[in-house]
Write a protein that holds these residues in place. Structure first.
Motif, short mmCIF file in Angstrom:
data_model
loop_
_atom_site.label_atom_id
_atom_site.label_comp_id
_atom_site.label_asym_id
_atom_site.label_seq_id
_atom_site.Cartn_x
_atom_site.Cartn_y
_atom_site.Cartn_z
N LYS A 41 0.91 -1.19 0.03
CA LYS A 41 0.00 0.09 -0.13
C LYS A 41 0.81 1.33 0.04
O LYS A 41 0.51 2.26 -0.87
N GLU A 42 1.73 1.27 0.87
CA GLU A 42 2.95 2.34 1.05
C GLU A 42 3.64 2.55 -0.20
O GLU A 42 3.88 3.80 -0.72
N LEU A 43 4.19 1.40 -1.07
CA LEU A 43 4.61 1.27 -2.16
C LEU A 43 3.99 2.09 -3.37
O LEU A 43 4.38 2.63 -4.12
N LEU A 44 2.77 1.86 -3.33
CA LEU A 44 1.79 2.08 -4.32
C LEU A 44 1.49 3.57 -4.41
O LEU A 44 1.61 4.43 -5.21
N PHE A 45 1.42 4.04 -2.92
CA PHE A 45 0.91 5.39 -2.81
C PHE A 45 2.11 6.24 -3.09
O PHE A 45 1.93 7.54 -3.41
N ASP A 46 3.38 5.75 -2.54
CA ASP A 46 4.46 6.34 -3.06
C ASP A 46 4.68 6.56 -4.44
O ASP A 46 5.43 7.41 -4.79
N ARG A 47 4.57 5.59 -5.22
CA ARG A 47 4.69 5.74 -6.66
C ARG A 47 3.87 6.64 -7.12
O ARG A 47 4.45 7.55 -7.90
#
Lengths: 60, 203
Positions: free
Chosen positions: B155-161
């Motif tokens: 989730k964090e990875l995708l929002f950071d993306r």
């Protein structure tokens, strides 16, 4: 062909040492990727190097 | 499915590989020497047609991280909201080190995979229901279980993306950002699988 994996330790706890040992048993050097001798002349500006095959199950 | 069940499935896959003196990549290569950019397995992973696809490949030496051997690209199927047509979107890539161990998750810009682009929240929603089946191979079980085990990290990875994407060439269109070939990786997170498994299932 690979075999199916059963959920072999469902409901049990696993020790940290056992986890470390299991991971260590999967630690093996991988073969160095060989350079691809095939030269692709790609005039396609929109090409995507990591795309899925478009129709992997289509009929020819 | 709770994270500890995904952890148990990861451990089950690891034991399968360990019993064969193998790992997720050697198991897939099956004795072959990989060529740069060649996909494994041939014909890709289809996850028993449960809505996921993927493959492993190695980039050329000049284009890959020095600690990376190659990576898995993982795609999920979704239905377009407008017309309900089926399409594929890239969810994340799993980087593997030279000893066959997961080393990082990362996301890539749209042009890299050419897959349809969904927002972080829509992409993350596809991770809500990780499928299971007795028809999955050990490789597929491992990859899907890793997605479950790292659910919150992804989730964090995708929002950071998406956050990184907005910062590319401020003022340019979204389409220009998604096709900016100077931007390959948008976000990444290191993996310590032993620690994660220990937290999830150890006594």
């Amino acid at each position: 062909m690979e075999h199916k994996v059963n959920r072999w330790i469902m409901g049990t706890a696993v020790g940290i040492a056992a986890i470390a040992a299991m991971i260590d048993h999967t630690r093996h050097s991988l073969p160095t990727p060989q350079a691809n001798d095939i030269v692709v002349i790609d005039d396609e500006v929109d090409s995507s190097p990591c795309s899925l095959d478009v129709s992997p199950c289509s009929l020819d | 499915m709770p994270a500890d069940e995904h952890a148990i499935n990861v451990l089950g896959s690891l034991r399968y590989f360990a019993d064969k003196d193998s790992n997720i990549v050697l198991n897939l290569l099956d004795g072959q020497i990989p060529r740069e950019n060649e996909k494994f397995p041939e014909g890709e992973l289809h996850f028993a047609n449960l809505g996921w696809r993927g493959f492993y490949h190695c980039h050329s030496a000049k284009d890959r991280h020095h600690e990376e051997h190659g990576h898995f690209h993982l795609f999920a199927r979704y239905a377009e909201k407008q017309d309900n047509s089926i399409d594929w979107t890239h969810v994340a890539a799993l980087s593997i080190d030279n000893e066959g161990q997961p080393r990082a998750w990362f996301t890539v810009n749209q042009w890299v995979t050419g897959a349809s682009w969904l927002s972080a929240s829509d992409t993350f929603a596809l991770l809500d229901d990780i499928p299971t089946s007795d028809e999955l191979t050990a490789t597929e079980v491992f990859l899907l279980s890793m997605l479950g085990l790292y659910h919150e990290d992804l989730k964090e990875l995708l929002f950071d993306r998406d956050s990184q994407l907005t910062q590319i060439n401020a003022g340019t269109s979204m389409d220009d950002k998604l096709h900016n070939r100077e931007v390959y990786v948008l976000s990444s997170q290191q993996i310590d699988l032993q620690q994660r498994l220990s937290l999830a299932v150890s006594v």
